[in-house]
Design a protein around this motif. Structure first.
Motif, short mmCIF file in Angstrom:
data_model
loop_
_atom_site.label_atom_id
_atom_site.label_comp_id
_atom_site.label_asym_id
_atom_site.label_seq_id
_atom_site.Cartn_x
_atom_site.Cartn_y
_atom_site.Cartn_z
N GLY A 61 20.76 25.81 44.48
CA GLY A 61 20.34 27.19 44.27
C GLY A 61 20.79 27.69 42.91
N THR A 62 20.81 29.00 42.76
CA THR A 62 21.24 29.63 41.52
C THR A 62 22.52 30.39 41.77
OG1 THR A 62 18.96 29.88 40.79
CG2 THR A 62 20.60 31.26 39.71
N PRO A 63 23.61 30.02 41.08
CA PRO A 63 24.85 30.78 41.25
C PRO A 63 24.62 32.25 40.96
CG PRO A 63 25.27 28.77 40.05
CD PRO A 63 23.78 28.91 40.17
N GLN A 64 25.10 33.08 41.85
CA GLN A 64 24.95 34.54 41.74
C GLN A 64 26.15 35.13 41.02
OE1 GLN A 64 22.14 36.13 43.43
NE2 GLN A 64 21.54 33.99 43.39
N SER A 65 25.96 36.28 40.47
CA SER A 65 27.07 37.01 39.88
C SER A 65 26.80 38.49 40.08
CB SER A 65 27.23 36.70 38.40
OG SER A 65 26.12 37.17 37.69
N SER A 66 27.83 39.26 39.83
CA SER A 66 27.69 40.70 39.95
C SER A 66 28.53 41.36 38.87
CB SER A 66 28.17 41.16 41.33
OG SER A 66 28.27 42.56 41.35
N ALA A 67 27.98 42.35 38.24
CA ALA A 67 28.72 43.07 37.20
C ALA A 67 29.91 43.82 37.77
CB ALA A 67 27.78 44.03 36.48
N THR A 68 30.01 43.91 39.10
CA THR A 68 31.13 44.65 39.70
C THR A 68 32.38 43.79 39.86
OG1 THR A 68 30.40 44.14 41.94
CG2 THR A 68 29.57 46.17 40.94
N TYR A 69 32.28 42.49 39.67
CA TYR A 69 33.44 41.62 39.86
C TYR A 69 33.97 41.12 38.52
CZ TYR A 69 32.04 41.61 44.73
OH TYR A 69 31.71 42.00 45.99
N ASN A 70 35.27 41.22 38.37
CA ASN A 70 35.92 40.69 37.18
C ASN A 70 36.15 39.20 37.33
OD1 ASN A 70 36.14 43.18 35.91
ND2 ASN A 70 38.08 43.63 36.91
N ILE A 71 36.46 38.55 36.24
CA ILE A 71 36.88 37.15 36.26
C ILE A 71 38.38 37.14 36.55
CG2 ILE A 71 37.15 35.10 34.84
CD1 ILE A 71 34.68 36.25 33.25
N ASN A 72 38.79 36.35 37.53
CA ASN A 72 40.20 36.26 37.90
C ASN A 72 40.74 34.88 37.58
OD1 ASN A 72 40.82 38.84 39.24
ND2 ASN A 72 39.20 38.21 40.62
N ILE A 73 41.91 34.83 37.04
CA ILE A 73 42.61 33.57 36.82
C ILE A 73 43.88 33.64 37.66
CG2 ILE A 73 43.85 32.15 35.13
CD1 ILE A 73 41.87 33.19 33.03
N GLY A 74 44.08 32.63 38.49
CA GLY A 74 45.27 32.55 39.33
C GLY A 74 45.03 32.92 40.78
N GLN A 75 43.89 33.58 41.07
CA GLN A 75 43.62 33.99 42.44
C GLN A 75 42.13 34.24 42.63
OE1 GLN A 75 44.47 38.05 44.00
NE2 GLN A 75 46.02 36.96 45.18
N TYR A 76 41.66 33.94 43.85
CA TYR A 76 40.30 34.28 44.22
C TYR A 76 40.26 34.58 45.71
CZ TYR A 76 35.41 34.00 45.39
OH TYR A 76 34.17 34.30 45.87
N ASN A 77 39.78 35.76 46.06
CA ASN A 77 39.56 36.12 47.45
C ASN A 77 40.78 35.87 48.33
OD1 ASN A 77 37.97 37.22 49.45
ND2 ASN A 77 37.05 35.27 50.01
N GLY A 78 41.96 36.24 47.85
CA GLY A 78 43.17 36.11 48.64
C GLY A 78 43.82 34.74 48.60
N THR A 79 43.20 33.77 47.94
CA THR A 79 43.78 32.44 47.81
C THR A 79 44.21 32.27 46.37
OG1 THR A 79 42.30 31.58 49.50
CG2 THR A 79 43.31 29.97 48.03
N GLY A 80 45.40 31.71 46.17
CA GLY A 80 45.85 31.64 44.80
C GLY A 80 46.62 30.39 44.45
N VAL A 81 46.87 30.27 43.17
CA VAL A 81 47.65 29.17 42.62
C VAL A 81 49.12 29.49 42.78
CG1 VAL A 81 48.28 28.05 40.44
CG2 VAL A 81 45.89 28.58 40.92
N VAL A 82 49.89 28.53 43.23
CA VAL A 82 51.35 28.63 43.20
C VAL A 82 51.77 27.68 42.10
CG1 VAL A 82 53.52 28.30 44.41
CG2 VAL A 82 51.50 29.07 45.67
N GLY A 83 52.11 28.22 40.95
CA GLY A 83 52.48 27.36 39.84
C GLY A 83 52.09 27.96 38.51
N TYR A 84 51.97 27.08 37.53
CA TYR A 84 51.77 27.47 36.15
C TYR A 84 50.36 27.14 35.68
CZ TYR A 84 56.85 27.52 36.21
OH TYR A 84 58.16 27.78 36.52
N ILE A 85 49.80 28.02 34.86
CA ILE A 85 48.54 27.77 34.18
C ILE A 85 48.80 28.02 32.70
CG2 ILE A 85 46.15 28.48 33.84
CD1 ILE A 85 46.11 29.38 36.77
N SER A 86 48.41 27.05 31.88
CA SER A 86 48.58 27.19 30.44
C SER A 86 47.29 26.79 29.75
CB SER A 86 49.72 26.27 29.97
OG SER A 86 49.93 26.41 28.58
N ASN A 87 46.96 27.51 28.70
CA ASN A 87 45.81 27.18 27.86
C ASN A 87 44.49 27.18 28.62
OD1 ASN A 87 46.67 26.14 24.88
ND2 ASN A 87 48.33 25.95 26.36
N ALA A 88 44.19 28.29 29.29
CA ALA A 88 42.90 28.45 29.96
C ALA A 88 41.87 28.86 28.92
CB ALA A 88 43.01 29.52 31.06
#
Length: 189
Positions: A61-88
């Motif tokens: 299909g075609t990935p959808q998007s919405s202007a109402t949602y920001n781009i998140n780094i480290g978390q999505y929909n209540g699930t997140g990274v436990v740890g370090y992110i460098s150089n995204a």
């Protein structure tokens, strides 16, 4: 959403009317720095992990998007990274990685042609891409001097961001990378 699942397989989630996932057979190694990337091309999504590339998987299909949602780094929909992110880094219009093998970066990433975001590498929450996107935080992600480039001599210290896996994330406006849902047109990494 891009990262890895509980089996440590590199994974990409997207929405095309329902939540859909592409799962790679490439896996990250727990408790060490891993370099992971994906490149979207007209033939699908190719995954890259620690120097190994995997052939593109078709996008349904075609990935959808919405202007109402920001781009998140480290978390999505209540699930997140436990740890370090460098150089995204997000690059739109250029496939940075191709093929079945590549050289894992050994120095901090720099903006390349078409870089739309370069973050999690400074002593503050900033975008180093040149687009100067405003980055906001949620929870309390922390800035650490810990980075994947360890013992190399750097003119400026480089950093990572630590995320607690539940409330921490950094956000930037979706407009920073408009066109990611453009179906077969436009590569991005």
């Amino acid at each position: 959403s891009f990262g890895f699942d509980s089996s440590l397989n590199v994974k990409l989630y997207y929405y095309n009317g329902s939540q859909t996932a592409l799962t790679s057979t490439l896996t990250v190694v727990a408790n060490q720095w891993n370099h992971i990337a994906f490149t979207k091309t007209s033939s699908g999504v190719a995954f890259f992990c620690n120097g190994v590339g995997q052939a593109a998987q078709a996008i349904s299909g075609t990935p959808q998007s919405s202007a109402t949602y920001n781009i998140n780094i480290g978390q999505y929909n209540g699930t997140g990274v436990v740890g370090y992110i460098s150089n995204a880094r997000i690059v739109y219009g250029t496939a940075v990685y191709t093929g079945t093998s590549y050289s894992v970066p050994t120095t901090p990433l720099q903006p390349v042609a078409n870089t739309k975001l370069l973050t999690t590498q400074s002593p503050s929450f900033v975008d180093n891409s040149g687009t100067n996107s405003t980055i906001t935080t949620s929870g309390s992600p922390s800035i650490q001097r810990f980075n994947p480039f360890g013992g190399i001599t750097l003119p400026t210290p480089y950093y990572s961001n630590y995320f607690n896996g539940s409330t921490d994330s950094i956000q930037l406006p979706k407009a920073v990378i408009t066109g990611l849902n453009s179906g077969s047109s436009g590569n991005y990494t």
